[in-house]
Scaffold this active site. Sequence first.
Site, short mmCIF file in Angstrom:
data_model
loop_
_atom_site.label_atom_id
_atom_site.label_comp_id
_atom_site.label_asym_id
_atom_site.label_seq_id
_atom_site.Cartn_x
_atom_site.Cartn_y
_atom_site.Cartn_z
N SER A 113 0.81 -1.22 0.00
CA SER A 113 0.00 0.00 0.00
C SER A 113 0.84 1.27 0.00
O SER A 113 1.63 1.50 -0.90
CB SER A 113 -0.96 -0.04 1.19
OG SER A 113 -1.86 1.02 1.12
N HIS A 114 0.72 2.06 1.04
CA HIS A 114 1.38 3.37 1.12
C HIS A 114 2.76 3.29 1.75
O HIS A 114 3.43 4.30 1.90
CB HIS A 114 0.50 4.30 1.95
CG HIS A 114 0.09 3.64 3.24
ND1 HIS A 114 -0.84 2.63 3.27
CD2 HIS A 114 0.55 3.78 4.48
CE1 HIS A 114 -0.96 2.19 4.51
NE2 HIS A 114 -0.13 2.86 5.27
N ASP A 277 -2.40 6.54 -3.33
CA ASP A 277 -1.25 5.87 -2.70
C ASP A 277 -0.64 4.81 -3.61
O ASP A 277 -0.99 4.69 -4.79
CB ASP A 277 -1.67 5.26 -1.35
CG ASP A 277 -2.55 4.04 -1.52
OD1 ASP A 277 -3.29 3.99 -2.53
OD2 ASP A 277 -2.51 3.14 -0.67
N ASP A 279 -0.93 1.59 -4.11
CA ASP A 279 -1.76 0.63 -4.84
C ASP A 279 -3.09 1.22 -5.29
O ASP A 279 -3.96 0.48 -5.76
CB ASP A 279 -1.97 -0.64 -4.02
CG ASP A 279 -2.70 -0.37 -2.72
OD1 ASP A 279 -2.55 0.75 -2.18
OD2 ASP A 279 -3.42 -1.26 -2.23
N ASP A 281 -5.69 2.67 -3.68
CA ASP A 281 -6.97 2.60 -2.98
C ASP A 281 -7.23 3.79 -2.05
O ASP A 281 -8.35 4.02 -1.65
CB ASP A 281 -7.14 1.25 -2.24
CG ASP A 281 -6.03 0.97 -1.25
OD1 ASP A 281 -5.10 1.79 -1.13
OD2 ASP A 281 -6.09 -0.10 -0.60
N ARG A 282 -6.17 4.55 -1.72
CA ARG A 282 -6.38 5.71 -0.84
C ARG A 282 -6.52 6.99 -1.67
O ARG A 282 -6.09 7.04 -2.83
CB ARG A 282 -5.20 5.89 0.11
CG ARG A 282 -5.06 4.78 1.10
CD ARG A 282 -3.98 5.09 2.11
NE ARG A 282 -3.99 4.07 3.15
CZ ARG A 282 -3.49 4.21 4.35
NH1 ARG A 282 -2.90 5.35 4.70
NH2 ARG A 282 -3.57 3.24 5.24
N LYS A 376 -11.42 -0.05 -1.02
CA LYS A 376 -11.48 1.40 -1.14
C LYS A 376 -10.88 1.78 -2.49
O LYS A 376 -10.15 0.99 -3.08
CB LYS A 376 -10.78 2.08 0.02
CG LYS A 376 -9.38 1.61 0.29
CD LYS A 376 -8.89 2.21 1.60
CE LYS A 376 -7.50 1.74 1.95
NZ LYS A 376 -7.47 0.86 3.13
C1 G1P Z 1 -4.11 1.20 8.44
C2 G1P Z 1 -5.30 2.12 8.56
C3 G1P Z 1 -6.56 1.39 8.19
C4 G1P Z 1 -6.43 0.80 6.79
C5 G1P Z 1 -5.17 -0.05 6.71
C6 G1P Z 1 -4.92 -0.56 5.30
O1 G1P Z 1 -4.24 0.12 9.33
O2 G1P Z 1 -5.41 2.62 9.88
O3 G1P Z 1 -7.66 2.27 8.26
O4 G1P Z 1 -7.54 0.00 6.48
O5 G1P Z 1 -4.04 0.72 7.11
O6 G1P Z 1 -4.78 0.48 4.37
P1 G1P Z 1 -3.51 0.06 10.77
O7 G1P Z 1 -2.05 0.29 10.52
O8 G1P Z 1 -4.07 1.20 11.57
O9 G1P Z 1 -3.85 -1.28 11.34
ZN ZN Z 2 -3.35 1.30 -0.31
#
Ligand code: G1P
Ligand code: ZN
Length: 543
Positions: A113-114, A277, A279, A281-282, A376
């Site tokens: 992801s990010h 981000d 991938d 989704d954000r 998302k």
């Molecule tokens: C974090 C975000 C959560 C999101 C997840 C995946 O998870 O808080 O909302 O769904 O990344 O993108 P966390 O690190 O808090 O468990």
């Molecule tokens: Zn992501």
Amino acid sequence: MERLTIETTPIDGQKPGTSGLRKKTKVFMQTHYLENFVQAIFDGIGGADGKTLVLGGDGRYFGDRAAQVILRMAAANGAARVIVGQGALMSTPAASNLIRKRGTDGGIILSASHNPGGPDEDFGVKFNGPNGGPASEEVTGRIFEATTKLSAYRILEAQDADLSNIGEQTLGDMIVEVVDPVADYAALMEELFDFDAIRALIDGGFRLCFDAMHAVTGPYAKAILEGKLGASEGSVINAVPKPDFGGGHPDPNPVWAKELVDIMGGVNAPDFGAASDGDGDRNMIMGPGMYVAPSDSLAVLAANADLAPAYVKGLAGVARSMPTSQAVDVVADAKGLDCYETPTGWKFFGNLLDDGRITLCGEESAGTGSDHVREKDGLWAVLLWLNILAVKKQGVVELMQAHWADYGRNFYSRHDFEGIETEKAEALMGDLRARLDDLPGKTVAGRSIEAADEFDYHDPVDGSIAKRQGLRVYLDNGGRIVLRLSGTGTSGATLRVYLEDRSEDPATFDRDVQDALGEVIEAAHQIARIEHHTGRTEPDVRA
Ligand code: G1P
Ligand code: ZN
């Protein structure tokens, strides 16, 4: 081509977190590490025999190598077909769409992801089910269980598949179908939104800037925003996916998307700014000189979604993750919509979406989405915003001000304390957990505590229960503090403190968010004894 069975032993720590298995890339590159987890996925879903899967990722370092391993393992495990994005690229929402559209048995997404990418950074593997959404708690549990019992994995001895050209090829008995990762997704967006209205807005001089952060949404944003909607060339910046995301964190927030923030805060700023981000989704939404908090964005989308063709009949209901601000609840209340509160992580929205209870959902961590896929979706949020602005003929700043005037403002911020020793973080949570019952009635930092509990989620669709999903403290006048530990980190613990306060007084709406939350922040530090447990007085990140 020979089908090999390679002996292996279980590897500790392959328990998927909030969103699949995330580790340092070098951990994933260790002997058997990726292979063990992929075999556990196949075992956890009852085998890959005869199945069709989608495969793609965010383009980060090691993704192309991992995709080749997964293809050879899928073939050796008897999969019938794998649909792969060209160059092993595919955004998470596009993968979700393809899983659904092609009626496959699920998909594997290669992404952290990010989180930053590269040999010294992060990598991740997640499995999405046939509904296109992240594996349920149950399937995740079975995958983890399988990681603890493995004695062998199956892999084909073969050359790399050619992922650079669109078309079909075979790998053993399996078909590898390489597809354009953008085409189906772009077609879906065109169905959901009024592209003519957005095009007219842009033709009329409305300027936008989309920061793809050197990640996977570059090709998607170019094709849709510049290609189909007529935004001028160069409206999409950092548009070419890079294995290390240009050395940054592909995280669409004001810290990491600084280039966009500077553009939006500069002279002659565009009318609309957005970022996505790693991938895809954000999302982050901005107006000239204004950052829209994700919780506010969710509320605005809930209030106005019916201006877009896909949602013209209204919403079935809405949902937010528990720590997300209650701004959307206010909208739901005013519109008579059901509003669900789920644990952190997109997987908890799946049942509500599948059951038709909700149309729109979101998280404070820059995630918004709807029933069009089961993830998302960053660009979807951008397009829904553009559709709303086009119909309302308002700018971002005007729209936000009108929204707060109608519904009040929920000031909101998340403070992250990163790299805390796991024992210390757990001690803090344990200490507060033990004191929750004594808190109501006390006054802290001038605010009285009305209620305090630990969030357990009872899924209304399948009756499952997810326990210990965060500690909540409710203050007078709509104030709220939530604490939980991150489930996506790759080293140490991250304490997330979510802070919220509400105002209905228009004179306060332009206040600085951290100032407006001063009392709630002070109360959070005292109630959770953050300095006592962690030695920290200031967070590393204020999101
Ligand atoms: C974090 C975000 C959560 C999101 C997840 C995946 O998870 O808080 O909302 O769904 O990344 O993108 P966390 O690190 O808090 O468990
Ligand atoms: Zn992501």
